[in-house]
Design a protein around this motif. Structure first.
Motif, mmCIF file in Angstrom:
data_model
loop_
_atom_site.group_PDB
_atom_site.id
_atom_site.type_symbol
_atom_site.label_atom_id
_atom_site.label_comp_id
_atom_site.label_asym_id
_atom_site.label_seq_id
_atom_site.Cartn_x
_atom_site.Cartn_y
_atom_site.Cartn_z
ATOM 1 N N ILE A 183 15.065 47.551 -19.698
ATOM 2 C CA ILE A 183 13.978 46.698 -19.239
ATOM 3 C C ILE A 183 12.692 47.514 -19.142
ATOM 4 O O ILE A 183 12.665 48.580 -18.524
ATOM 5 C CB ILE A 183 14.280 46.097 -17.850
ATOM 6 N N THR A 184 11.639 47.000 -19.775
ATOM 7 C CA THR A 184 10.314 47.595 -19.621
ATOM 8 C C THR A 184 9.338 46.495 -19.199
ATOM 9 O O THR A 184 9.678 45.312 -19.203
ATOM 10 C CB THR A 184 9.843 48.286 -20.919
ATOM 11 N N PRO A 226 14.914 41.813 -13.627
ATOM 12 C CA PRO A 226 15.608 42.745 -14.511
ATOM 13 C C PRO A 226 17.123 42.546 -14.505
ATOM 14 O O PRO A 226 17.767 42.600 -15.558
ATOM 15 C CB PRO A 226 15.205 44.116 -13.953
ATOM 16 N N ALA A 227 17.705 42.316 -13.326
ATOM 17 C CA ALA A 227 19.152 42.105 -13.267
ATOM 18 C C ALA A 227 19.558 40.854 -14.035
ATOM 19 O O ALA A 227 20.581 40.837 -14.737
ATOM 20 C CB ALA A 227 19.610 42.005 -11.811
ATOM 21 N N VAL A 267 16.208 50.343 -16.097
ATOM 22 C CA VAL A 267 14.848 49.877 -15.804
ATOM 23 C C VAL A 267 13.898 51.054 -15.951
ATOM 24 O O VAL A 267 14.045 52.083 -15.280
ATOM 25 C CB VAL A 267 14.764 49.280 -14.385
ATOM 26 N N LEU A 268 12.915 50.895 -16.846
ATOM 27 C CA LEU A 268 11.968 51.968 -17.150
ATOM 28 C C LEU A 268 10.548 51.523 -16.791
ATOM 29 O O LEU A 268 9.909 50.787 -17.549
ATOM 30 C CB LEU A 268 12.028 52.326 -18.642
ATOM 31 N N ALA A 288 10.163 42.493 -18.936
ATOM 32 C CA ALA A 288 10.202 41.790 -17.657
ATOM 33 C C ALA A 288 8.773 41.482 -17.215
ATOM 34 O O ALA A 288 7.870 42.310 -17.356
ATOM 35 C CB ALA A 288 10.903 42.634 -16.602
ATOM 36 N N ARG A 289 8.591 40.289 -16.681
ATOM 37 C CA ARG A 289 7.285 39.884 -16.172
ATOM 38 C C ARG A 289 7.230 40.077 -14.665
ATOM 39 O O ARG A 289 8.251 40.009 -13.987
ATOM 40 C CB ARG A 289 7.008 38.426 -16.532
#
Length: 240
Positions: free
Chosen positions: A217-218, A206-207, A21-22, A197-198
């Motif tokens: 994920i951005t 994200p998961a 996750v970024l 991801a929203r």
């Protein structure tokens, strides 16, 4: 281990349901907040940075974008990747030099211009030149805009992605791909897969995106826009 090696290794670690996750910082202060929260790396969003500088998305002058990326990278110890849109018309060698001077360990490069998809063969050639100029010094994330400006055909998205990976991309980013197509894209695309991801609560977490095949994920400008809404609410409270 160098920062780019560290960043590359983070993309090889994820297991299903546990993607990288970024968060997307738009300035030095937000970058420090994300680092303090424990995120191992960051990825700037061009639209979020543009908003912080007073520009519409896609209108930021190259010099200002690279300067903003440099301020963010200088403010934190974790690796920072930069969204540099289509490369601002720079030759691959100059683009790589500007990114490295700014302290970035990677970049996003999109395959559309002015709302029109680039020829995939020509764009693959451009990515190959960027890779040749960068060597192993940059992590290259190739954005695939089929679901934004194309017909949304997953086969076309996979074809473009495969060509970009063959040209040297480390990761591909089929932005705005429908969630139910992620398993199809995962099956056809080698290497790391970036999903958006929203933050509106309507989309998968994200998961959950990781469970569908995403390894990275951005959030695009979502975090910056949420922060801006919070500031507006605070301002309205102060003014009332």
């Amino acid at each position: 281990m160098s920062k780019v090696e560290e960043f590359r290794a983070l993309h090889l670690r994820p297991a299903p349901g546990d993607p990288l996750v970024l968060p997307g910082p738009w300035d030095a202060a937000s970058a420090r907040a994300f680092e303090a929260a424990g995120f191992p790396a960051l990825a700037t969003p061009s639209a979020g940075v543009a908003a912080s500088l007073g520009y519409a998305d896609g209108s930021t002058p190259a010099d200002e974008m690279f300067a903003a990326v440099a301020r963010i990278a200088r403010a934190v110890e974790v690796p920072v990747s930069a969204d540099v849109e289509g490369g601002y018309g720079l030759a691959p060698k100059e683009l790589v030099e500007r990114l490295l001077e700014a302290g970035a360990v990677g970049c996003n490069l999109e395959d559309s211009r002015g709302g029109v998809l680039e020829d995939p063969c020509e764009h693959a050639d451009f990515l190959a030149e960027v890779r040749a100029a960068a060597g192993d010094a940059l992590f290259l994330n190739a954005r695939v805009d089929v679901f934004v400006y194309g017909d949304g055909d997953p086969e076309r998205a996979v074809e473009r992605a495969v060509a970009y990976v063959a040209a040297g991309a480390d990761c591909v980013y089929p932005i705005l791909a429908p969630t139910d197509l992620l398993p199809v894209l995962r099956a056809g695309i080698p290497g790391p897969l970036n999903a958006l991801a929203r933050l509106d609560g309507d989309g998968p977490s994200p998961a959950e995106l990781g469970g569908l095949g995403a390894t990275r994920i951005t959030f695009g400008p979502g975090l910056q826009r949420r922060a801006e809404r919070a500031v507006r609410e605070l301002a309205d409270g102060l003014a009332s």
